[in-house]
Structure formats: C-alpha cells, structure tokens
Design a protein around this motif. Structure first.
Motif: not given
Length: 518
Positions: A438-454
């Motif tokens: 019900d709640v999702l806590l994300l710590d830097e979820p997009t680091y090391a991701q390219d634009e497509r993956s982000t």
C-alpha cells in the motif's frame, strides 16, 4: 593488492593534495607517443560457452583525454570498465583480446605499478572499501604505495576536497550512499593514477556535490590526468569532455565517437539508444491527480531517530496520501535513507508511524535485499510471503508475467548478483511491487538507469499509484522530483519541511545539471 582498490602514487599524491590548497603542481603524465589506455579485439564472457557480454571491442584513449562512454542499461559498460582496469579476467570471466596501458599489456604489470597507471571507481562504492572508518580507508590507500610525508595530513586534505573532513572518524557502514560515493571518489582521486576509470561517479551524489567534484575532475584533466567515464547522463561532463562514445556490443568504438559540441545535433542517436540528453523528456511527465479527500496511507508524527544518544532526525512529521507521489530531497548525509528505513519499521525511533497496509522499501543498494539465488526465485520469495498458502505452480506464472513486464524474463535463471546495476534496481522494485504494498518507499530508484529504463519505471509506478499506491521517493534528481511529485519534502539539518511550488522551482534551478551545450 588488487588494482580494484584505490592506491596512490607518491608523485601524483602530492598533485592531488596540492590541488586542494590551490597550488599549481604537476601530475605524472603518460607518454604522449602512445595511448594512455587501449584495447583490441576484446570479447568477454562470464563463463566458457556463455553468450559474450560484448565481442571484438576496440578502443583507444589518448593521454589527457576525458572520454565519456554512454550506452543503455545492461549493454556491458561496467564490464568494459573492469576489463580496462585489469580486474577482469583476474577476478571473473573469460577475456579474449588485449588491454594495454601506456603501451604495455596490463596483465604483465604488477598491482602497484598498475595502480599508479590506472585506477577505477566502482559504480557501487560498497564494493570498493576495505577498512572500517573513512580516515583509515584513505590512509590505507596512501600506505599501499609507500607514499612519503605526513600521511595523516595528506588524508585530511583529500577528505576536505569532497567535504568529508567532518566524517574522518565515522565508520563507513554508517554513511549514506552518497557520502560513500564521495569517499570512493576521493580514494580514486587520491591514487594520483595517470588514468582514472570512473563508473557512474555521480550516481549517488547530490547536485551541489556533483558540481564541486566535476570541477575537481576538470582541474585534474588540465593537469594531464586521463579520464574514462561511464555515465548515463552527459550534463556534468559536456563542459570539459573530449569525446563521447556510444557503447555498442561489438566493433570499433572509436568509429562511434563524436565531439561534445555535436551532442545537441545528435538527439535522434541518443533517443535511439534510450539515453539522456538534457531534461526535455520530462515535459510530458506530470504528478498523478490527487483526490481532495484522499486519506493517508502512511502518517508519521514527531519521529526522532538517534545515532547513539544523539538525535540525528528530530521531530519529523509527514503524511503520504493514497494515490500520491512524494519526493524527499536533501544533500548527501542529510538522513534520507535513515528516514525511509524508520518509516519501514527497520530502524529504532521514537514518535509514531501508522500505515493503512503493507509498507515496502527498496534500498539504495539493491544487493542488500536479495534473498534468492535466481532472479525468478527472488520474485517468488515475495509472492509466497504476500500470498501464503498459494502453491508454487500458481505463483510461477505470476512471477513470469512480472518478469516479462519488467523486461527481465531473459535473465530469469541468472543470479541477481550477475545483473547490471540498472537491472538490479528494476528487480528490487519488481520484488516489492509483487508484494501488493500500500506504501512504497524508494531510495534513489532511478540511479544507474538510462532514460528508457527511467521512463519504464515511472510508467509502472504511475499505474500502481492510479490504483491507490502511495510512493515516497528519495532522490537527488531534482528535476525528476519536480515533475512527478504531489509534494516535495526537504530534509535539512535534521528537520523536514514541505517546499512550496516556488521554493521547488528555486531549489531545482540552483541544482540542475548544466544544459546541453553549456
């Protein structure tokens, strides 16, 4: 001593330390009549008989160059970096072809000699440390090459470079991810190596730290240091890099090189590879629509977290409405990861945290949360916990469908630790989403991701948010935070406050990456 650890050569150590004081100094330079670093016909497999990560790769880097290597997540950039630094195949895999440093085969150089010529910064700083405290880590690097002079004074000068002088006695395991990244970068800079291979060096850093350290790297370039940089974002590098190369899985990479001045004219080439070039892609990204009567999925009141007996975060209160996205911003070491851990119930705190259902946490370093030996089993672990009593034959198709949705079905039988950093982050996110939180806590979820993956990650998250998921994202990507968030919270000096739209705009303008062509 492996070349994967940061070492420092006496001559270049003086150069790095002097640059902190602003003195002009010389760095030991590679011979100008040969490449600083080169490879020919490089083919790498993690095991005999496996499909190669890349094949017949050739590349030549000239002394004093800053070469930026870009490519989609999972294309083999980090693996290539390890090969160029001499870590592979010594520590993993099967390598064909040759790597030369200043005209000499790298596999014929001893560890100390190699470390003075080329040093590497890992994408994941936890893989780089050997000692217990920040100061000991830097001293260890200095001692390993018999650096002359007052090692303690030199270590403190190098720590001051990255704003880490106040952390000298801190245990490394207590540092935030961004602070660890600073330390890893300092030890790489401290090597004084004539060539530095840097794998996503700014991935965990706040924008002000990026600007400061980019300036130091530019100064090192002017002193003659060669930089080979792997990064998904070109912004901090464009003002001083020599060439940009798109990483392909096969062939002569030099043929794909172009000047940074040409970057803005190559939008189609960047887009075809799913790579970032500026932040224009965010123009179509908006916060989710939030119902005026949305109830709180999680609420914290007067939350205090202590380090020992000393309050680190004090009197924090926040509410995460259902169906909303909240971004948490702040400098490295401000306590963002600590706050997420407390909200997830994984750290001691005083005050109260109330949630309306399951709370999931995706760590900044996803390797810390993997429990299974294969990618498929990692998803099944979560499905079994969230759906007790359901037999595996019913859960297996669900796991397969989720892996297909996340583009990981081809790696289902691989170990989670064999995945690229970007793929590991997607797997960690997938595992948490499989729990129907019900709640999702994300710590830097997009680091090391390219634009497509982000984009891919955001689209998946927003679908869940539309169904009522409340998301809290700790991020250093301030432009992303502005684009996706219903509210932006600033964590600073142990206190938390919501930023007004005008404050968010000012915060972003002061910290965003340099524009293309700057």
């Amino acid at each position: 001593m492996s070349s994967g650890k940061a070492h420092i050569g006496p001559d270049a150590a003086n150069a790095s330390a002097s640059s902190v004081r602003g003195a002009r100094t010389s760095v030991a330079k590679a011979p100008r009549d040969m490449p600083a670093l080169s490879c020919r016909g490089l083919t790498f497999r993690y095991a005999e008989g496996e499909t190669p990560v890349f094949s017949d790769i050739s590349l030549s880097v000239q002394p004093g160059e800053t070469l930026l290597v870009m490519g989609p997540s999972g294309c083999g950039k980090s693996t290539l970096a390890y090969c160029l630094a001499g870590l592979y195949p010594d520590y993993a895999g099967v390598l064909e072809g040759s790597v030369e440093v200043e005209g000499r085969p790298i596999d014929r150089m001893g560890p100390q000699e190699r470390s003075r010529a080329v040093s590497i910064l890992f994408q994941n700083p936890d893989n780089q440390f050997c000692m217990d405290t920040v100061l000991h880590e830097v001293l260890f690097a200095l001692e390993n090459v018999d650096c002359p002079g007052d090692l303690d004074a030199r270590a403190h000068e190098l720590l001051e470079l990255a704003g880490l002088d106040g952390y000298a006695r801190s245990p490394i395991h207590t540092l935030s991810g961004g602070t660890k990244q600073k330390l890893a970068l300092v030890t790489a800079l401290a090597t004084g190596a004539r060539t530095l291979v840097l794998d996503e060096p700014f991935a965990n850093l706040d924008p002000l730290s990026c600007r400061r350290l980019a300036g130091e790297l530019e100064r090192l370039k002017r002193q003659g240091v060669t930089l080979v940089v792997v990064d998904h974002k070109p912004g901090w590098w464009l003002p001083f890099c020599s060439r940009i190369i798109f990483m392909e899985r096969k062939g002569n990479l030099d043929e794909l090189a172009f000047s940074p001045a040409e970057a803005s004219a190559r939008l189609e080439a960047f887009a075809a590879r799913g790579l970032f070039l500026g932040s224009d892609w965010l123009r179509g990204v908006h916060p989710p629509h939030l119902a005026g009567d949305a109830s709180a999925a999680l609420e914290a009141r007067d939350l205090t977290v202590r380090h020992g007996r000393t309050p680190f975060l004090s009197g924090l209160s926040l509410a995460l409405p259902r169906g909303s996205v909240t971004s948490l911003v702040g400098e490295c070491g401000s306590g963002k990861s600590t706050l997420l851990t407390a909200l997830a119930g994984a750290a001691r705190f005083s005050g109260s945290v109330e949630s309306a259902g399951r709370v999931g946490l995706v760590f900044q370093n996803p390797r810390f949360q993997f429990l299974a030996l294969t990618v498929s089993d990692e998803v099944l672990v979560t499905l079994r916990a969230s759906r007790p009593g359901v037999p595996d034959e019913q859960l297996a198709p669900v796991a397969h469908g989720l892996l297909e949705e996340f583009g990981l079905d081809a790696r289902a039988q691989a170990s989670p630790y064999e995945l690229s950093q970007g793929q590991q982050r997607r797997l960690a996110l997938l595992a948490m989403l499989a729990a129907d939180c019900d709640v999702l806590l994300l710590d830097e979820p997009t680091y090391a991701q390219d634009e497509r993956s982000t984009r891919f990650i955001l689209e998946l998250l927003m679908k869940r948010v539309e169904r009522g998921l409340a998301v809290l994202v700790a991020t250093h990507d301030v432009e992303l935070a502005r684009a996706i968030s219903n509210q932006v919270l600033l964590l600073e000096d142990g206190s938390l406050r919501a930023l007004s739209p005008q404050e968010v705009d000012r915060y972003v303008e002061e910290r965003k990456e340099p524009p293309c062509g700057a």
